[in-house]
Design a protein around this motif. Structure first.
Motif, PDB file in Angstrom:
ATOM      1  N   GLY A   4       0.040   9.152   9.167  1.00  0.00           N
ATOM      2  CA  GLY A   4      -0.961   9.412   7.942  1.00  0.00           C
ATOM      3  C   GLY A   4      -0.018   8.905   6.547  1.00  0.00           C
ATOM      4  N   LYS A   5       0.913   8.691   6.424  1.00  0.00           N
ATOM      5  CA  LYS A   5       1.560   8.325   5.465  1.00  0.00           C
ATOM      6  C   LYS A   5       1.108   6.805   5.249  1.00  0.00           C
ATOM      7  CE  LYS A   5       5.765   7.829   2.719  1.00  0.00           C
ATOM      8  NZ  LYS A   5       7.288   8.169   2.796  1.00  0.00           N
ATOM      9  N   ARG A   6       0.736   6.288   4.016  1.00  0.00           N
ATOM     10  CA  ARG A   6       0.345   5.024   3.720  1.00  0.00           C
ATOM     11  C   ARG A   6       1.208   4.223   3.418  1.00  0.00           C
ATOM     12  NH1 ARG A   6      -3.018   2.815  -1.576  1.00  0.00           N
ATOM     13  NH2 ARG A   6      -3.159   0.922  -0.937  1.00  0.00           N
ATOM     14  N   VAL A   7       1.441   3.214   4.043  1.00  0.00           N
ATOM     15  CA  VAL A   7       2.396   1.882   3.723  1.00  0.00           C
ATOM     16  C   VAL A   7       1.997   1.378   2.522  1.00  0.00           C
ATOM     17  CG1 VAL A   7       3.734   0.053   4.678  1.00  0.00           C
ATOM     18  CG2 VAL A   7       2.985   1.788   6.273  1.00  0.00           C
ATOM     19  N   CYS A   8       2.781   1.058   1.601  1.00  0.00           N
ATOM     20  CA  CYS A   8       2.543   0.430   0.285  1.00  0.00           C
ATOM     21  C   CYS A   8       3.677  -0.379  -0.217  1.00  0.00           C
ATOM     22  CB  CYS A   8       2.394   1.503  -0.965  1.00  0.00           C
ATOM     23  SG  CYS A   8       0.970   2.745  -0.664  1.00  0.00           S
ATOM     24  N   TRP A   9       3.103  -1.674  -0.132  1.00  0.00           N
ATOM     25  CA  TRP A   9       4.362  -2.731  -0.107  1.00  0.00           C
ATOM     26  C   TRP A   9       3.640  -4.107  -0.749  1.00  0.00           C
ATOM     27  CZ3 TRP A   9       4.079  -7.008   2.807  1.00  0.00           C
ATOM     28  CH2 TRP A   9       3.371  -6.871   4.022  1.00  0.00           C
ATOM     29  N   MET A  10       4.447  -4.760  -1.058  1.00  0.00           N
ATOM     30  CA  MET A  10       3.881  -6.153  -1.561  1.00  0.00           C
ATOM     31  C   MET A  10       5.096  -6.989  -1.756  1.00  0.00           C
ATOM     32  SD  MET A  10       3.229  -6.273  -5.628  1.00  0.00           S
ATOM     33  CE  MET A  10       4.513  -6.602  -6.866  1.00  0.00           C
ATOM     34  N   ILE A  11       4.925  -8.400  -1.599  1.00  0.00           N
ATOM     35  CA  ILE A  11       5.843  -9.515  -1.802  1.00  0.00           C
ATOM     36  C   ILE A  11       5.214 -10.553  -2.662  1.00  0.00           C
ATOM     37  CG2 ILE A  11       7.277 -11.344  -0.876  1.00  0.00           C
ATOM     38  CD1 ILE A  11       7.511  -9.382   1.554  1.00  0.00           C
ATOM     39  N   VAL A  12       5.688 -10.712  -3.839  1.00  0.00           N
ATOM     40  CA  VAL A  12       5.393 -11.792  -4.686  1.00  0.00           C
ATOM     41  C   VAL A  12       6.524 -12.564  -5.080  1.00  0.00           C
ATOM     42  CG1 VAL A  12       4.520 -11.934  -7.155  1.00  0.00           C
ATOM     43  CG2 VAL A  12       3.475 -10.432  -5.759  1.00  0.00           C
TER      44      VAL A  12
END
Length: 177
Positions: A4-12
């Motif tokens: 249930g924990k949301r995975v929050c990530w980004m690569i810019v």
């Protein structure tokens, strides 16, 4: 990770010629979204730095090993689910392909920072860079292959405004933060 924990990530990858603001904007963008920041210039081998300091542009043979190191950094961030912002010129389509090799399509968002030649020249004249010779601007502008799938932002406002514009232009389906 708990269920249930949301995975929050980004690569810019913030791309553009020297003086476009990659480091300034990248640092602020990373702070704003809680990501790590890396400056691609820090990963150049000594031979590349010496060549640029002498006023000689790098060629594809010089850049390829450096781009592969940066690709390893991006793949590590991706594998770890870590948000990251990389400042890297990424001037050619082939360089951008190397940077995102081995990752899922769409895992990396490229953001092109643009400015007029006059503004770029003025910025380069004002700064003291370890090895980036301001005389290399023309070769970088000539090398730049305009990306078709990058977010394009003109960096002629305050850094806060530019970062806000970048975040507003990243399609919501690409947001991982």
């Amino acid at each position: 990770m708990s269920v249930g924990k949301r995975v929050c990530w980004m690569i810019v990858v913030l791309m553009g010629v020297s003086g476009s603001g990659k480091t300034t904007i990248g640092t602020l963008l990373a702070e704003r979204v809680g990501a790590v920041f890396a400056d691609g210039d820090d990963y150049h081998p000594l031979a590349n730095k010496e060549k640029m300091a002498a006023g000689h542009p790098l060629d594809d043979r010089d850049r390829q090993p450096w781009l592969e190191v940066l690709n390893g950094l991006l793949r590590d961030w991706f594998a770890e689910g870590k948000s990251g912002v990389l400042a890297c010129s990424a001037l050619k389509a082939s360089y951008r392909a190397t940077l995102q090799a081995g990752m899922a399509k769409g895992a990396v968002t490229f953001v092109l920072l643009e400015a007029s030649k006059e503004m770029l020249s003025a910025r380069l004249a004002e700064r003291k860079h370890e090895y980036m010779n301001p005389g290399l601007l023309d070769s970088q502008l000539a090398t730049l292959e305009m990306p078709s799938e990058a977010v394009r932002v003109v960096n002629d406002r305050s850094p806060d405004e530019v970062v806000s514009q970048i975040l507003a232009q990243i399609p919501s389906s690409d947001r991982r933060f």
